[in-house]
Design a protein around this motif. Structure first.
Motif, PDB file in Angstrom:
ATOM      1  N   GLY A   1     -13.759  -4.450   8.830  1.00  9.08           N
ATOM      2  CA  GLY A   1     -13.416  -5.503   7.876  1.00  9.08           C
ATOM      3  C   GLY A   1     -12.359  -5.071   6.876  1.00  9.08           C
ATOM      4  N   ILE A   2     -12.499  -3.856   6.339  1.00  7.14           N
ATOM      5  CA  ILE A   2     -11.529  -3.380   5.343  1.00  7.14           C
ATOM      6  C   ILE A   2     -10.211  -3.008   6.024  1.00  7.14           C
ATOM      7  CG2 ILE A   2     -11.050  -1.649   3.558  1.00  7.14           C
ATOM      8  CD1 ILE A   2     -14.065  -1.702   2.923  1.00  7.14           C
ATOM      9  N   ASN A   3     -10.271  -2.469   7.237  1.00 12.36           N
ATOM     10  CA  ASN A   3      -9.040  -2.235   7.996  1.00 12.36           C
ATOM     11  C   ASN A   3      -8.310  -3.550   8.263  1.00 12.36           C
ATOM     12  OD1 ASN A   3      -8.332   0.626   9.254  1.00 12.36           O
ATOM     13  ND2 ASN A   3     -10.556   0.535   9.000  1.00 12.36           N
ATOM     14  N   LEU A   4      -9.067  -4.583   8.587  1.00 15.45           N
ATOM     15  CA  LEU A   4      -8.481  -5.916   8.798  1.00 15.45           C
ATOM     16  C   LEU A   4      -7.739  -6.376   7.542  1.00 15.45           C
ATOM     17  CD1 LEU A   4     -10.404  -8.947  10.327  1.00 15.45           C
ATOM     18  CD2 LEU A   4      -9.026  -9.215   8.285  1.00 15.45           C
ATOM     19  N   LEU A   5      -8.398  -6.252   6.393  1.00 16.95           N
ATOM     20  CA  LEU A   5      -7.790  -6.694   5.131  1.00 16.95           C
ATOM     21  C   LEU A   5      -6.570  -5.841   4.758  1.00 16.95           C
ATOM     22  CD1 LEU A   5     -11.010  -7.434   3.040  1.00 16.95           C
ATOM     23  CD2 LEU A   5      -9.417  -9.113   4.003  1.00 16.95           C
ATOM     24  N   ALA A   6      -6.694  -4.524   4.962  1.00 19.40           N
ATOM     25  CA  ALA A   6      -5.582  -3.628   4.611  1.00 19.40           C
ATOM     26  C   ALA A   6      -4.348  -3.916   5.459  1.00 19.40           C
ATOM     27  CB  ALA A   6      -6.017  -2.173   4.772  1.00 19.40           C
ATOM     28  N   ASN A   7      -4.558  -4.291   6.712  1.00 23.40           N
ATOM     29  CA  ASN A   7      -3.434  -4.594   7.599  1.00 23.40           C
ATOM     30  C   ASN A   7      -2.891  -5.997   7.398  1.00 23.40           C
ATOM     31  OD1 ASN A   7      -2.825  -2.439   9.927  1.00 23.40           O
ATOM     32  ND2 ASN A   7      -4.960  -2.262   9.309  1.00 23.40           N
ATOM     33  N   ALA A   8      -3.769  -6.947   7.064  1.00 21.64           N
ATOM     34  CA  ALA A   8      -3.329  -8.342   6.933  1.00 21.64           C
ATOM     35  C   ALA A   8      -2.747  -8.661   5.549  1.00 21.64           C
ATOM     36  CB  ALA A   8      -4.495  -9.281   7.224  1.00 21.64           C
ATOM     37  N   LEU A   9      -3.343  -8.099   4.517  1.00 18.66           N
ATOM     38  CA  LEU A   9      -2.964  -8.493   3.149  1.00 18.66           C
ATOM     39  C   LEU A   9      -1.746  -7.746   2.609  1.00 18.66           C
ATOM     40  CD1 LEU A   9      -6.513  -8.649   1.503  1.00 18.66           C
ATOM     41  CD2 LEU A   9      -5.124 -10.590   2.264  1.00 18.66           C
ATOM     42  N   ILE A  10      -1.513  -6.551   3.116  1.00 20.63           N
ATOM     43  CA  ILE A  10      -0.449  -5.708   2.566  1.00 20.63           C
ATOM     44  C   ILE A  10       0.865  -5.953   3.306  1.00 20.63           C
ATOM     45  CG2 ILE A  10       0.265  -3.327   2.127  1.00 20.63           C
ATOM     46  CD1 ILE A  10      -2.112  -4.315   0.408  1.00 20.63           C
ATOM     47  N   ASN A  11       1.899  -6.270   2.562  1.00 20.70           N
ATOM     48  CA  ASN A  11       3.209  -6.594   3.158  1.00 20.70           C
ATOM     49  C   ASN A  11       4.101  -5.373   3.307  1.00 20.70           C
ATOM     50  OD1 ASN A  11       2.617  -9.381   3.237  1.00 20.70           O
ATOM     51  ND2 ASN A  11       3.081  -9.536   1.049  1.00 20.70           N
ATOM     52  N   SER A  12       3.888  -4.373   2.437  1.00 24.26           N
ATOM     53  CA  SER A  12       4.794  -3.230   2.412  1.00 24.26           C
ATOM     54  C   SER A  12       4.053  -1.993   1.947  1.00 24.26           C
ATOM     55  CB  SER A  12       5.949  -3.537   1.444  1.00 24.26           C
ATOM     56  OG  SER A  12       6.527  -2.360   0.953  1.00 24.26           O
ATOM     57  N   LYS A  13       4.501  -0.819   2.417  1.00 23.61           N
ATOM     58  CA  LYS A  13       3.902   0.453   1.988  1.00 23.61           C
ATOM     59  C   LYS A  13       4.077   0.655   0.485  1.00 23.61           C
ATOM     60  CE  LYS A  13       1.997   4.383   3.550  1.00 23.61           C
ATOM     61  NZ  LYS A  13       1.474   4.917   2.329  1.00 23.61           N
ATOM     62  N   TYR A  14       4.965  -0.128  -0.116  1.00 22.26           N
ATOM     63  CA  TYR A  14       5.203  -0.015  -1.567  1.00 22.26           C
ATOM     64  C   TYR A  14       4.232  -0.872  -2.376  1.00 22.26           C
ATOM     65  CZ  TYR A  14       9.500   2.227  -0.011  1.00 22.26           C
ATOM     66  OH  TYR A  14      10.404   3.070   0.598  1.00 22.26           O
ATOM     67  N   ASP A  15       3.491  -1.766  -1.703  1.00 22.43           N
ATOM     68  CA  ASP A  15       2.502  -2.574  -2.417  1.00 22.43           C
ATOM     69  C   ASP A  15       1.445  -1.644  -3.029  1.00 22.43           C
ATOM     70  OD1 ASP A  15       3.765  -4.866  -1.697  1.00 22.43           O
ATOM     71  OD2 ASP A  15       2.270  -5.545  -0.245  1.00 22.43           O
ATOM     72  N   LYS A  16       1.110  -1.888  -4.284  1.00 24.54           N
ATOM     73  CA  LYS A  16       0.162  -1.011  -4.983  1.00 24.54           C
ATOM     74  C   LYS A  16      -1.271  -1.548  -4.899  1.00 24.54           C
ATOM     75  CE  LYS A  16       3.600   0.837  -8.180  1.00 24.54           C
ATOM     76  NZ  LYS A  16       4.036   0.982  -9.589  1.00 24.54           N
ATOM     77  N   VAL A  17      -2.177  -0.637  -4.570  1.00 23.64           N
ATOM     78  CA  VAL A  17      -3.602  -0.961  -4.484  1.00 23.64           C
ATOM     79  C   VAL A  17      -4.372   0.072  -5.295  1.00 23.64           C
ATOM     80  CG1 VAL A  17      -5.618  -1.084  -2.958  1.00 23.64           C
ATOM     81  CG2 VAL A  17      -3.437  -2.057  -2.212  1.00 23.64           C
ATOM     82  N   ILE A  18      -5.258  -0.411  -6.162  1.00 22.33           N
ATOM     83  CA  ILE A  18      -6.137   0.493  -6.913  1.00 22.33           C
ATOM     84  C   ILE A  18      -7.451   0.631  -6.159  1.00 22.33           C
ATOM     85  CG2 ILE A  18      -7.603   0.661  -8.980  1.00 22.33           C
ATOM     86  CD1 ILE A  18      -5.315  -0.500 -10.605  1.00 22.33           C
ATOM     87  N   THR A  19      -7.857   1.872  -5.917  1.00 27.02           N
ATOM     88  CA  THR A  19      -9.203   2.135  -5.414  1.00 27.02           C
ATOM     89  C   THR A  19      -9.758   3.331  -6.200  1.00 27.02           C
ATOM     90  OG1 THR A  19     -10.555   2.360  -3.427  1.00 27.02           O
ATOM     91  CG2 THR A  19      -8.465   3.565  -3.443  1.00 27.02           C
ATOM     92  N   THR A  20     -10.901   3.876  -5.789  1.00 29.69           N
ATOM     93  CA  THR A  20     -11.555   4.851  -6.666  1.00 29.69           C
ATOM     94  C   THR A  20     -12.021   6.097  -5.919  1.00 29.69           C
ATOM     95  OG1 THR A  20     -13.916   4.318  -6.499  1.00 29.69           O
ATOM     96  CG2 THR A  20     -12.557   2.773  -7.729  1.00 29.69           C
TER      97      THR A  20
END
Length: 271
Positions: A29-48
């Protein structure tokens, strides 16, 4: 019926903004979201630093990741999330955080984090694998801009058989995206040079669906509701407190984390 029930389970009944996508587990599920939602390697995502690998590695490969640390008791530094959101001036697309730690059992204030994310133009993704079997989750929140935008979980954590999971998320971010997995079931029409993808959620469910797994998940979720999360929590508190007391009575055992934290699942880390 199962899709409708999943929405109802998370207090999204008749809310057409959300779709329900069946997966194998939280990791898919998270792999699906990471591949579908992110347009570019430069898009910033906060995780912990509190995350399971499932909510870390997919972002590393698809986005520019900003990590939020934990304190010396393993608790998430919530203030640092806002600090990073301010520092990055609206460039953070998503804040992806676990609902509860599978190492310490700490429960994170996901609605507070959602409100922070929304305040600075980001959306929240919750890894609910560890939280969903133990606490009721109201994705709508309080109506004070603290709704959960995306959530992923594994059915086996909720006592269903292995091999089924679910993503519940906003349609608006997924409608125009290409599917993570491509093949039969995800398409309407295929030509030599053109592909017309199916509508949501079919677009993200390529291959033969796990019908039995989905029905089993529905049954398990229904049983959890029938028992009641108040009773589940009361029973788990009893076991957790018994375990902590028993371990404390053994001289050579070192307990990690805050043993007095009331908002903690029955996960005890010790040496």
């Amino acid at each position: 019926k199962c899709r409708d029930y999943v929405k109802e389970y998370f207090n999204l009944r008749d809310d057409d903004r959300y779709t329900v996508i069946f997966t194998k587990n939280t990791t898919e599920g998270i792999n699906l979201l990471a591949n579908a939602l992110i347009n570019s390697k430069y898009d910033k995502v906060i995780t912990t630093r509190m995350e399971h690998h499932a909510n870390d590695l997919p972002w590393r490969y698809n986005a520019n990741v900003i990590y939020i640390d934990v304190d010396n008791q393993g608790k998430l530094k919530i203030d640092d999330i806002e600090e990073q959101l301010i520092k990055n001036r609206g460039e953070v697309k998503f804040v992806s955080v676990t609902g509860a730690s599978n190492v310490t059992g700490y429960v994170n204030p996901i609605h507070h984090i959602a409100k922070l994310a929304h305040k600075y133009g980001a959306k929240i993704i919750v890894d609910a694998a560890q939280l969903a079997p133990h606490r009721e989750i109201n994705m709508k929140g309080t109506g004070n801009d603290d709704a959960i935008d995306f959530l992923a979980l594994s059915a086996h954590k909720m006592y269903a058989p292995y091999g089924t999971g679910v993503v519940v998320g906003l349609k608006e971010d997924l409608e125009d995206k290409e599917p993570f997995l491509k093949g039969g079931g995800a398409v309407d029409l295929v030509f030599d040079y053109d592909i017309y993808w199916s509508e949501l959620p079919s677009k993200f469910e390529a291959g033969t669906p796990n019908y039995l797994g989905v029905v089993a998940m529905y049954t398990a979720m229904n049983k959890l509701k029938e028992i009641g999360f108040d009773k589940i929590q009361e029973h788990e508190e009893l076991l957790k407190n018994r375990l902590i007391k028993g371990l404390k009575d053994i001289d050579r055992v070192v307990l990690y984390g805050d043993s007095n934290d009331k908002n903690r699942l029955g996960v005890i880390t010790f040496n």
